[in-house]
Design a protein around this motif. Structure first.
Motif, PDB file in Angstrom:
ATOM      1  N   GLY A 152       0.809  -1.204   0.000  1.00  0.00           N
ATOM      2  CA  GLY A 152       0.000   0.000   0.000  1.00  0.00           C
ATOM      3  C   GLY A 152       0.844   1.257   0.000  1.00  0.00           C
ATOM      4  N   LEU A 182      -5.735  -0.859  -9.049  1.00  0.00           N
ATOM      5  CA  LEU A 182      -6.669  -1.944  -8.764  1.00  0.00           C
ATOM      6  C   LEU A 182      -7.209  -2.485 -10.084  1.00  0.00           C
ATOM      7  CD1 LEU A 182      -8.769  -0.475  -5.787  1.00  0.00           C
ATOM      8  CD2 LEU A 182      -6.918  -2.161  -5.666  1.00  0.00           C
ATOM      9  N   VAL A 191      -8.046  -4.687   3.297  1.00  0.00           N
ATOM     10  CA  VAL A 191      -8.029  -3.399   2.608  1.00  0.00           C
ATOM     11  C   VAL A 191      -7.459  -2.315   3.513  1.00  0.00           C
ATOM     12  CG1 VAL A 191      -9.467  -1.581   1.599  1.00  0.00           C
ATOM     13  CG2 VAL A 191      -9.897  -3.978   1.032  1.00  0.00           C
ATOM     14  N   GLN A 232      -4.654   0.778   3.031  1.00  0.00           N
ATOM     15  CA  GLN A 232      -4.960   2.168   3.370  1.00  0.00           C
ATOM     16  C   GLN A 232      -3.938   2.755   4.330  1.00  0.00           C
ATOM     17  OE1 GLN A 232      -8.989   1.304   4.702  1.00  0.00           O
ATOM     18  NE2 GLN A 232      -9.851   2.340   2.909  1.00  0.00           N
ATOM     19  N   LYS A 249     -12.388  -0.680   9.093  1.00  0.00           N
ATOM     20  CA  LYS A 249     -12.665  -0.249   7.720  1.00  0.00           C
ATOM     21  C   LYS A 249     -13.228   1.164   7.692  1.00  0.00           C
ATOM     22  CE  LYS A 249     -12.899  -0.910   3.258  1.00  0.00           C
ATOM     23  NZ  LYS A 249     -13.586   0.293   2.764  1.00  0.00           N
ATOM     24  N   SER A 302     -10.638   4.118   6.304  1.00  0.00           N
ATOM     25  CA  SER A 302     -11.114   4.760   5.075  1.00  0.00           C
ATOM     26  C   SER A 302     -11.155   6.274   5.244  1.00  0.00           C
ATOM     27  CB  SER A 302     -12.502   4.239   4.704  1.00  0.00           C
ATOM     28  OG  SER A 302     -12.463   2.871   4.380  1.00  0.00           O
ATOM     29  N   ARG A 346      -6.485   6.396  -4.638  1.00  0.00           N
ATOM     30  CA  ARG A 346      -6.447   5.189  -3.807  1.00  0.00           C
ATOM     31  C   ARG A 346      -7.373   5.366  -2.598  1.00  0.00           C
ATOM     32  NH1 ARG A 346      -2.970   0.955  -2.385  1.00  0.00           N
ATOM     33  NH2 ARG A 346      -2.947   0.587  -4.631  1.00  0.00           N
ATOM     34  N   THR A 367     -10.546   2.769  -2.308  1.00  0.00           N
ATOM     35  CA  THR A 367     -10.557   1.756  -1.248  1.00  0.00           C
ATOM     36  C   THR A 367     -11.617   2.037  -0.184  1.00  0.00           C
ATOM     37  OG1 THR A 367      -8.767   2.923  -0.088  1.00  0.00           O
ATOM     38  CG2 THR A 367      -8.140   1.102  -1.550  1.00  0.00           C
ATOM     39  N   LEU A 423     -14.417  -0.077  -1.358  1.00  0.00           N
ATOM     40  CA  LEU A 423     -14.169  -1.509  -1.511  1.00  0.00           C
ATOM     41  C   LEU A 423     -14.589  -2.281  -0.258  1.00  0.00           C
ATOM     42  CD1 LEU A 423     -12.963  -3.251  -3.797  1.00  0.00           C
ATOM     43  CD2 LEU A 423     -10.731  -3.035  -2.678  1.00  0.00           C
TER      44      LEU A 423
END
Length: 373
Positions: free
Chosen positions: A80, A201, A235, A239, A310, A314, A345, A349, A352
């Motif tokens: 990442g 991606l 994910v 990040q 997440k 994010s 990105r 993400t 996602l």
């Protein structure tokens, strides 16, 4: 109790970081995404053969290294930071864990050794036309009994075009969803590359028209919920790595950029903004690692920790990426500068495997038993 990486995990991170510094700079990343299959195949071979990146969370009984998802998390964070495109998330994490969760020992013994070696790529076909990863239904329908065939469409398939094997989430009966194995090269499978905001991606749309399939699990809602948590946590590693990269870029630029006869990093207002960026990065890393630990051990807290991580990571990356653009000024929105890649990105993400507000709702339900009003 100290919560930090072990000496071996730090060495793993350093090894991957040094490899990517040599072979995955800005120019190499841009060259890789500009042509099929969307990643540097030579670098992926090195990561697979010399680092064992795809094998870390695969049991030794199936040809893996027998470590945990925490070690995979360490590698993903470095990928990442370098914005390196690779099949690790789609094949090495999502597909490998889908196979393990399916409980089909024969399929695991047949497919996982190649996935662990990096020579076989597998993709999970899950999201529907609405771009959601559901555990109660699917836009793909499975028909059969002794033999199965699949029809329908799935979207946002990570590495779907390059994959050799497809693991498809499909409606397997009234109120049931299952996991099915499909040969990606079958002529009743149509794969179309989907342009993504984040060019690192590789996403695809996959259409099935009576494609023959092998059932791995016919009632897999609970297992898919766990898989969704694992995917969301993975994910967050990407990040956190990207957020650290954005912070490092911004601090370095603030030392070099001179305005009014002095480096802009010497201005107190900008110091405060970069200090806030550091807080975002470090808190995101803490919640991400905690969620990875829960995922590796299948802790009961995984759903809550995964949802928290997440949502938090994010939003943290979105804030840090936005500040990176602001503090770099006009050059940050040019195609030649990497700040725009970090910004993309961040936004890609955050969608996602669930948007931040969706994960906050999940966390609220898990905590209080109902959705917020």
């Amino acid at each position: 109790m100290a919560f930090a990486l072990t000496e071996e995990q730090n060495e793993l991170a350093a090894t991957v970081r040094h490899l990517l510094a040599r072979r995955s700079g800005s120019g190499a990343v841009r060259a890789a995404v500009a042509q099929a299959p969307g990643y540097d195949e030579g670098l992926w071979r090195t990561l697979s053969e010399q680092v064992g990146a795809a094998s870390l969370a695969v049991p030794e009984a199936y040809g893996g290294a027998g470590f945990t998802l925490v070690e995979t998390h360490v590698v993903l964070e470095q990928l990442g930071a370098a914005l390196t495109p690779s099949p690790l998330l789609g094949s090495g994490v999502l597909a490998a864990q889908a196979l393990l969760l399916s409980g089909d020992g024969e399929a695991c013994a047949r497919l996982l050794p190649g996935i662990a070696e990096g020579t076989r790529l597998a993709a999970v076909c899950w999201a529907g036309e609405d771009g959601r990863w559901r555990t109660d239904r699917s836009d793909v329908r499975a028909v059969g009994g002794d033999t199965w065939s699949l029809s329908g469409t799935t979207t946002l398939v990570l590495d779907g075009v390059a994959a050799h094997t497809l693991l498809v989430v499909a409606t397997s009966g009234p109120g049931r969803v299952g996991i099915f194995e499909v040969d990606a090269t079958d002529d009743r499978v149509r794969r179309t590359s989907t342009p993504a905001m984040d060019s690192t991606l590789s996403l695809a749309r996959v259409e099935f028209d009576g494609a023959p399939a092998t059932a791995l699990a016919l009632d897999a809602a609970g297992r898919l919920a766990t898989l969704h948590d694992i995917a969301a946590v993975a994910v967050t590693a990407l990040q956190v790595g990207a957020a650290q990269r954005a912070l490092d870029m911004t601090v370095a630029y603030s030392k070099d950029r001179v305005q009014f006869g002095r480096p802009i990093g010497s201005f107190q207002a900008l110091k405060h903004r970069m200090a806030d960026m550091l807080v975002e990065v470090e808190t995101a890393r803490s919640v991400s690692w905690a969620a990875a630990w829960a995922a590796a051990r299948r802790e009961p807290e995984l759903p809550a920790r995964g949802a928290l991580a997440k949502a938090w990571c994010s939003e943290a990356l979105n804030k840090v990426a936005s500040e990176t653009v602001q503090l770099h000024g006009g050059i940050a929105i040019t195609w030649e500068h990497d700040a725009q890649m970090l910004f993309k990105r961040a936004h890609a993400t955050s969608q996602l495997f669930g948007q931040p507000h969706e994960h906050r709702q999940r966390l609220f339900r898990q905590t209080f038993g109902a959705a917020p009003r």
